[in-house]
Design a protein around this motif. Structure first.
Motif, PDB file in Angstrom:
ATOM      1  N   ASN A 129       0.863  -1.181   0.000  1.00 42.83           N
ATOM      2  CA  ASN A 129       0.000   0.000   0.000  1.00 42.83           C
ATOM      3  C   ASN A 129       0.897   1.228   0.000  1.00 42.83           C
ATOM      4  O   ASN A 129       1.532   1.553   1.005  1.00 42.83           O
ATOM      5  CB  ASN A 129      -0.907   0.006   1.226  1.00 42.83           C
ATOM      6  N   THR A 130       0.953   1.892  -1.127  1.00 45.15           N
ATOM      7  CA  THR A 130       1.835   3.056  -1.242  1.00 45.15           C
ATOM      8  C   THR A 130       1.285   4.273  -0.535  1.00 45.15           C
ATOM      9  O   THR A 130       2.006   5.246  -0.301  1.00 45.15           O
ATOM     10  CB  THR A 130       2.069   3.396  -2.725  1.00 45.15           C
ATOM     11  N   LYS A 155      -1.925   7.315   0.104  1.00 45.06           N
ATOM     12  CA  LYS A 155      -2.452   8.416  -0.692  1.00 45.06           C
ATOM     13  C   LYS A 155      -1.465   9.577  -0.678  1.00 45.06           C
ATOM     14  O   LYS A 155      -0.667   9.711   0.255  1.00 45.06           O
ATOM     15  CB  LYS A 155      -3.798   8.859  -0.131  1.00 45.06           C
ATOM     16  N   PRO A 156      -1.506  10.404  -1.710  1.00 43.08           N
ATOM     17  CA  PRO A 156      -0.593  11.562  -1.734  1.00 43.08           C
ATOM     18  C   PRO A 156      -0.753  12.413  -0.471  1.00 43.08           C
ATOM     19  O   PRO A 156      -1.859  12.784  -0.093  1.00 43.08           O
ATOM     20  CB  PRO A 156      -1.037  12.330  -2.987  1.00 43.08           C
ATOM     21  N   LEU A 161       6.085   0.359   2.983  1.00 40.24           N
ATOM     22  CA  LEU A 161       4.896   0.382   2.138  1.00 40.24           C
ATOM     23  C   LEU A 161       4.262  -0.998   1.980  1.00 40.24           C
ATOM     24  O   LEU A 161       3.298  -1.160   1.223  1.00 40.24           O
ATOM     25  CB  LEU A 161       5.248   0.932   0.751  1.00 40.24           C
ATOM     26  N   ARG A 192      10.220   3.029   1.256  1.00 41.78           N
ATOM     27  CA  ARG A 192      10.360   4.345   0.635  1.00 41.78           C
ATOM     28  C   ARG A 192      11.300   5.198   1.480  1.00 41.78           C
ATOM     29  O   ARG A 192      11.157   5.264   2.713  1.00 41.78           O
ATOM     30  CB  ARG A 192       8.996   5.015   0.531  1.00 41.78           C
ATOM     31  N   ASP A 209      10.623   4.160 -12.102  1.00 39.94           N
ATOM     32  CA  ASP A 209       9.420   4.998 -12.024  1.00 39.94           C
ATOM     33  C   ASP A 209       8.218   4.270 -12.617  1.00 39.94           C
ATOM     34  O   ASP A 209       7.092   4.385 -12.102  1.00 39.94           O
ATOM     35  CB  ASP A 209       9.654   6.315 -12.766  1.00 39.94           C
ATOM     36  N   VAL A 227       6.970   1.732 -10.091  1.00 41.13           N
ATOM     37  CA  VAL A 227       6.285   2.397  -8.983  1.00 41.13           C
ATOM     38  C   VAL A 227       4.891   2.838  -9.411  1.00 41.13           C
ATOM     39  O   VAL A 227       3.909   2.667  -8.665  1.00 41.13           O
ATOM     40  CB  VAL A 227       7.104   3.609  -8.488  1.00 41.13           C
ATOM     41  N   ALA A 228       4.773   3.379 -10.629  1.00 39.21           N
ATOM     42  CA  ALA A 228       3.469   3.824 -11.124  1.00 39.21           C
ATOM     43  C   ALA A 228       2.501   2.645 -11.221  1.00 39.21           C
ATOM     44  O   ALA A 228       1.321   2.754 -10.850  1.00 39.21           O
ATOM     45  CB  ALA A 228       3.631   4.498 -12.479  1.00 39.21           C
ATOM     46  N   SER A 229       2.976   1.513 -11.716  1.00 38.47           N
ATOM     47  CA  SER A 229       2.121   0.324 -11.813  1.00 38.47           C
ATOM     48  C   SER A 229       1.733  -0.183 -10.428  1.00 38.47           C
ATOM     49  O   SER A 229       0.584  -0.598 -10.196  1.00 38.47           O
ATOM     50  CB  SER A 229       2.839  -0.780 -12.599  1.00 38.47           C
ATOM     51  N   ARG A 234       1.417   1.543  -7.687  1.00 38.70           N
ATOM     52  CA  ARG A 234       0.425   2.449  -7.082  1.00 38.70           C
ATOM     53  C   ARG A 234      -0.987   2.131  -7.576  1.00 38.70           C
ATOM     54  O   ARG A 234      -1.963   2.325  -6.858  1.00 38.70           O
ATOM     55  CB  ARG A 234       0.771   3.901  -7.413  1.00 38.70           C
ATOM     56  N   GLU A 235      -1.092   1.630  -8.809  1.00 38.59           N
ATOM     57  CA  GLU A 235      -2.386   1.313  -9.388  1.00 38.59           C
ATOM     58  C   GLU A 235      -2.775  -0.143  -9.188  1.00 38.59           C
ATOM     59  O   GLU A 235      -3.834  -0.582  -9.662  1.00 38.59           O
ATOM     60  CB  GLU A 235      -2.378   1.645 -10.885  1.00 38.59           C
TER      61      GLU A 235
END
Length: 550
Positions: free
Chosen positions: A364-365, A367-368, A410, A455, A518, A521-523, A525-526
């Motif tokens: 679980n990364t 939420k911003p 995370l 992280r 990157d 990481v993007a994948s 997060r989704e």
């Protein structure tokens, strides 16, 4: 043909007698065992057949003197009751069917009760003497009741067609005529059977779920320890919200509540995936009929949804299965299957090959802008991981220790150091003769660590983990502690293979970069699949594929 002494035919009779005696004694010895086995079989079949009973109906009417409207003929009501006393056992028998047995009051404890009431109407002018003229009719009520809930389930009203009579009224003749009309207007065994089938027909039930501890939010964490509460909110029959006619002495329904992944706790405290209860149990406490539920362990069963089912297994003496309700409850259990393939030409240990697979790695990364929680170190020994506010631990989180400076976790800790599958081998090198003894030590006291996503938000100079700079980035770390049986030394630690964020170690054998690209990481997060690759200056390389578990 006659044989000489000692011949075959001379010996045959004694041998047969001895064999006969032996067999008779043998079967006599087996008789107690046979009786026990037959008794067990009979008991087993009896227990199965008697999982529920057929409805018992008690006729409560002990005396029946009709209510009279109009002219009362002296002696009529008593004469009518006299006939009822003679006929009531026969009436009860006539109302019985293959579904339900009707008995008189004082018999077995009933599931349902029947009551009769009769009313006689006589309008006359004149009412007495040979010139008397009268119009008469009969009204009969039959009432079916649930004696446990005191609900009236049915009330039959049957009225005769009026008829005319002349002459002086004879109470006995009137009683005979009226009783014949009374019996003609009674319900039949088929009427009663149909009504009992109707009122015991099961409808769709409703199940609800909630965490048992107020501190546990939904979706609950599936850790194999936390408890929830599954409630059977409604269990309807006919137009009512509970089973009807239920008597603990003769339960009419047997239900089964089941779950797929976790465990339910029955009334005796036993844990099982399926628990049974009787309709009479539910009727005794319909407002809060619940069972405790113990969550499954997400590390072992990586499923995000639990499935609850409610069935009827038996009703009215007939074993049959009927689905009544299902409930799907989401749990905090989602993760990746990680597969690692590692290769390294080690200068001492030869060609090193390692394959490993982990399941249900929970990431679980956050939420911003979400602030990580702090791990409560006071709960780590019990395995019941919580944050500093007392809530179940979820990433992202920090550990308040000097060696954890700058690090945000995370992913959830994996309690089992050993992967779901692994394969390790070495070929060649200085230790080729003992290559078959190389192995990974998974004991907690050693250096093998399952995957973890970390992280680092800013560079941490002189970090304890690296002995140097801990760079900013997101990393997927893992580590294996390798042992072998060395000559003269016996079992010994020989080297470590790890993916590490410490760039100063990447020039050493067995240490590869853990940094995520990157794109990875993007994948992540989704919640999508991603691939990690890494290498070091000594020729080691690896590929790690992450596949979301469905």
């Amino acid at each position: 043909m006659k044989k000489s002494a000692g011949g075959f035919f001379d010996l045959q009779a004694p041998l047969l007698e001895n064999l006969k005696s032996f067999l008779m004694g043998y079967f006599a010895m087996l008789q107690p065992l046979i009786r026990v086995l037959l008794a067990c079989c009979l008991l087993a079949s009896f227990a199965w057949a008697e999982s529920t009973g057929k409805p018992r109906v008690t006729l409560l009417t002990t005396d029946l003197m009709p209510g009279v409207t109009g002219h009362l003929v002296p002696g009529f009501t008593q004469a009518f009751d006299n006939l009822y006393q003679k006929r009531k056992a026969s009436i009860a028998s006539g109302l019985s069917s293959e579904l339900a047995q009707v008995s008189l009051k004082g018999g077995p404890s009933p599931n349902f009760t029947l009551e009769f009431s009769a009313f006689y109407f006589r309008d006359c002018d004149p009412c007495t003497g040979s010139e008397a003229k009268a119009k008469e009719s009969m009204l009969v009520y039959t009432t079916l009741t649930d004696p446990i809930t005191h609900l009236i389930l049915a009330k039959w009203k049957l009225e005769s067609v009026p008829w005319s009579v002349t002459g002086e009224a004879d109470p006995v003749e009137m009683a005979n005529r009226m009783f014949a009309e009374f019996e003609a207007k009674l319900i039949t065994s088929e009427d009663l059977k149909a009504k009992l089938q109707e009122v015991t027909k099961l409808g769709s039930a409703v199940l609800t779920f909630k965490p048992k501890a107020p501190a546990d939010d939904r979706p609950m964490k599936a850790d194999g320890k936390r408890r929830g509460e599954i409630r059977i909110q409604t269990l309807p029959e006919s137009s009512h919200d509970r089973p009807l006619g239920e008597n603990p002495a003769n339960p009419l329904t047997l239900f089964e509540l089941g779950c797929r992944h976790g465990l339910l706790v029955d009334r005796d405290g036993k844990e099982a995936k399926k628990v049974t209860f009787k309709g009479s149990d539910y009727v005794a406490d319909p407002g809060s009929f619940t069972f405790d539920y113990i969550t499954y362990d997400c590390d072992q069963v990586c499923e995000r949804t639990e499935f609850f089912t409610l069935k009827c297994l038996s009703q009215n003496g007939e074993d049959r299965e009927q689905s009544l309700a299902t409930l799907e409850e989401a749990f905090a259990c989602t993760g990746y299957t990680l597969h690692l393939s590692y290769r390294e030409p080690h200068p001492i240990y030869g060609q090193v090959q390692l394959e490993a697979t982990w399941k249900c790695v929970q990431v679980n990364t956050g939420k911003p802008g979400e602030e990580p929680v702090i791990l409560d170190m006071g709960h780590t020994d019990s395995g019941d991981l919580r944050d500093s506010t007392g809530k179940p631990l979820y990433p992202p989180y920090r550990i308040a220790m000097a060696e954890e400076a700058g690090m945000v976790h995370l992913s959830m800790p994996i309690r089992n150091n050993e992967p779901a599958t692994h394969r390790f081998s070495t070929t060649g090198g200085a230790y080729a003769p003992i290559a078959s003894t190389f192995r990974i030590d998974f004991r907690e006291d050693y250096l093998t660590n399952p995957p973890e996503v970390i992280r680092v938000d800013q560079d941490v100079p002189g970090h304890t983990l690296c002995g140097a700079l801990l760079p900013t980035g997101i990393y997927l770390t893992w580590q294996f502690d390798l042992w072998a049986d060395l000559p003269d030394l016996g079992p010994s630690q020989v080297f470590t293979i790890e993916a590490t964020p410490c760039s100063n170690l990447h020039k050493e054998p067995g240490h590869v970069t853990a940094r995520l690209s990157d794109a990875a990481v993007a994948s992540m997060r989704e919640g999508k699949a991603f691939t990690v690759t890494g290498s070091n200056a000594k020729g080691a390389s690896y590929t790690l594929t992450a596949t979301p578990q469905k």
